[in-house]
Design a protein around this motif. Structure first.
Motif, short mmCIF file in Angstrom:
data_model
loop_
_atom_site.label_atom_id
_atom_site.label_comp_id
_atom_site.label_asym_id
_atom_site.label_seq_id
_atom_site.Cartn_x
_atom_site.Cartn_y
_atom_site.Cartn_z
N ARG A 103 -4.64 55.05 -18.80
CA ARG A 103 -3.19 55.02 -18.64
C ARG A 103 -2.77 53.68 -18.06
O ARG A 103 -3.43 53.12 -17.19
N ASP A 104 -1.64 53.20 -18.51
CA ASP A 104 -1.11 51.91 -18.06
C ASP A 104 -0.63 52.01 -16.61
O ASP A 104 0.25 52.83 -16.31
N PRO A 105 -1.19 51.21 -15.70
CA PRO A 105 -0.79 51.28 -14.29
C PRO A 105 0.69 51.01 -14.04
O PRO A 105 1.23 51.45 -13.03
N THR A 106 1.35 50.34 -14.96
CA THR A 106 2.78 50.08 -14.75
C THR A 106 3.61 51.35 -14.89
O THR A 106 4.79 51.34 -14.56
N THR A 107 2.99 52.43 -15.36
CA THR A 107 3.71 53.70 -15.51
C THR A 107 3.46 54.64 -14.33
O THR A 107 4.00 55.74 -14.31
N TYR A 108 2.65 54.23 -13.35
CA TYR A 108 2.33 55.08 -12.21
C TYR A 108 3.56 55.29 -11.33
O TYR A 108 4.35 54.37 -11.13
N SER A 109 3.66 56.47 -10.77
CA SER A 109 4.68 56.72 -9.75
C SER A 109 4.23 56.03 -8.45
O SER A 109 3.07 55.61 -8.32
N ALA A 110 5.13 55.96 -7.49
CA ALA A 110 4.79 55.35 -6.21
C ALA A 110 3.63 56.09 -5.54
O ALA A 110 2.70 55.46 -5.01
N ASP A 111 3.66 57.40 -5.58
CA ASP A 111 2.58 58.17 -4.96
C ASP A 111 1.25 57.97 -5.68
O ASP A 111 0.20 57.90 -5.04
N GLU A 112 1.29 57.86 -6.98
CA GLU A 112 0.05 57.60 -7.74
C GLU A 112 -0.50 56.22 -7.39
O GLU A 112 -1.71 56.05 -7.22
N MET A 113 0.37 55.24 -7.27
CA MET A 113 -0.08 53.89 -6.94
C MET A 113 -0.64 53.85 -5.52
O MET A 113 -1.65 53.19 -5.27
N LEU A 114 -0.02 54.57 -4.60
CA LEU A 114 -0.56 54.64 -3.24
C LEU A 114 -1.94 55.28 -3.24
O LEU A 114 -2.82 54.84 -2.49
N ALA A 115 -2.15 56.28 -4.07
CA ALA A 115 -3.47 56.91 -4.17
C ALA A 115 -4.50 55.92 -4.69
O ALA A 115 -5.63 55.85 -4.19
N VAL A 116 -4.13 55.13 -5.69
CA VAL A 116 -5.03 54.11 -6.24
C VAL A 116 -5.37 53.07 -5.16
O VAL A 116 -6.53 52.68 -4.99
N LEU A 117 -4.36 52.66 -4.40
CA LEU A 117 -4.58 51.67 -3.35
C LEU A 117 -5.45 52.23 -2.22
O LEU A 117 -6.26 51.51 -1.64
N THR A 118 -5.32 53.51 -1.94
CA THR A 118 -6.15 54.15 -0.92
C THR A 118 -7.61 54.14 -1.34
O THR A 118 -8.50 53.83 -0.54
N VAL A 119 -7.86 54.43 -2.60
CA VAL A 119 -9.23 54.39 -3.11
C VAL A 119 -9.76 52.96 -3.05
O VAL A 119 -10.90 52.72 -2.63
N ALA B 98 -8.91 50.59 -1.04
CA ALA B 98 -9.16 50.23 0.36
C ALA B 98 -10.48 50.85 0.85
O ALA B 98 -11.23 50.21 1.58
N ARG B 99 -10.73 52.07 0.43
CA ARG B 99 -11.97 52.75 0.82
C ARG B 99 -13.19 52.07 0.19
O ARG B 99 -14.23 51.93 0.82
N GLU B 100 -13.05 51.66 -1.06
CA GLU B 100 -14.18 51.05 -1.77
C GLU B 100 -14.43 49.61 -1.34
O GLU B 100 -15.53 49.09 -1.53
N ASN B 101 -13.41 48.95 -0.80
CA ASN B 101 -13.51 47.55 -0.38
C ASN B 101 -12.96 47.42 1.05
O ASN B 101 -11.86 46.91 1.25
N PRO B 102 -13.69 47.89 2.03
CA PRO B 102 -13.15 48.01 3.38
C PRO B 102 -12.74 46.69 4.04
O PRO B 102 -11.94 46.71 4.97
N LEU B 103 -13.23 45.57 3.57
CA LEU B 103 -12.86 44.29 4.16
C LEU B 103 -11.70 43.61 3.44
O LEU B 103 -11.19 42.59 3.91
N ASP B 104 -11.27 44.16 2.34
CA ASP B 104 -10.21 43.58 1.53
C ASP B 104 -8.83 43.92 2.11
O ASP B 104 -8.47 45.10 2.20
N PRO B 105 -8.02 42.92 2.47
CA PRO B 105 -6.71 43.21 3.02
C PRO B 105 -5.67 43.61 1.98
O PRO B 105 -4.65 44.22 2.30
#
Length: 70
Positions: A1-17, A19-26
């Motif tokens: 699915r095209d990320p530009t179609t994600y809702s805000a909550d879906e994008m926050l979920a992607v960003l949470t993952v 952050a978890r996978e790359n703990p040093l990445d700001p």
């Protein structure tokens, strides 16, 4: 699915993952802060910007974002 179609909550979920996978990445925290601030969720945005600054203390974008959020 095209990320530009994600809702805000879906994008926050992607960003949470990310952050978890790359703990040093700001950037997942920084982008979460931007998204949360745009939604008017200032307290959550401030926490996200703080998390970004703990990983990259000299991030001007995170510092400005934190200033806007508080």
């Amino acid at each position: 699915r095209d990320p530009t179609t994600y809702s805000a909550d879906e994008m926050l979920a992607v960003l949470t993952v990310a952050a978890r996978e790359n703990p040093l990445d700001p950037y997942p925290h920084l982008y979460s802060g931007e998204l949360l601030l745009a939604q008017g969720r200032s307290a959550e945005a401030a926490r996200a910007y703080d998390a970004a600054l703990r990983r990259e203390p000299r991030s001007a974008q995170a510092l400005v974002g934190l200033g806007r959020a508080i």
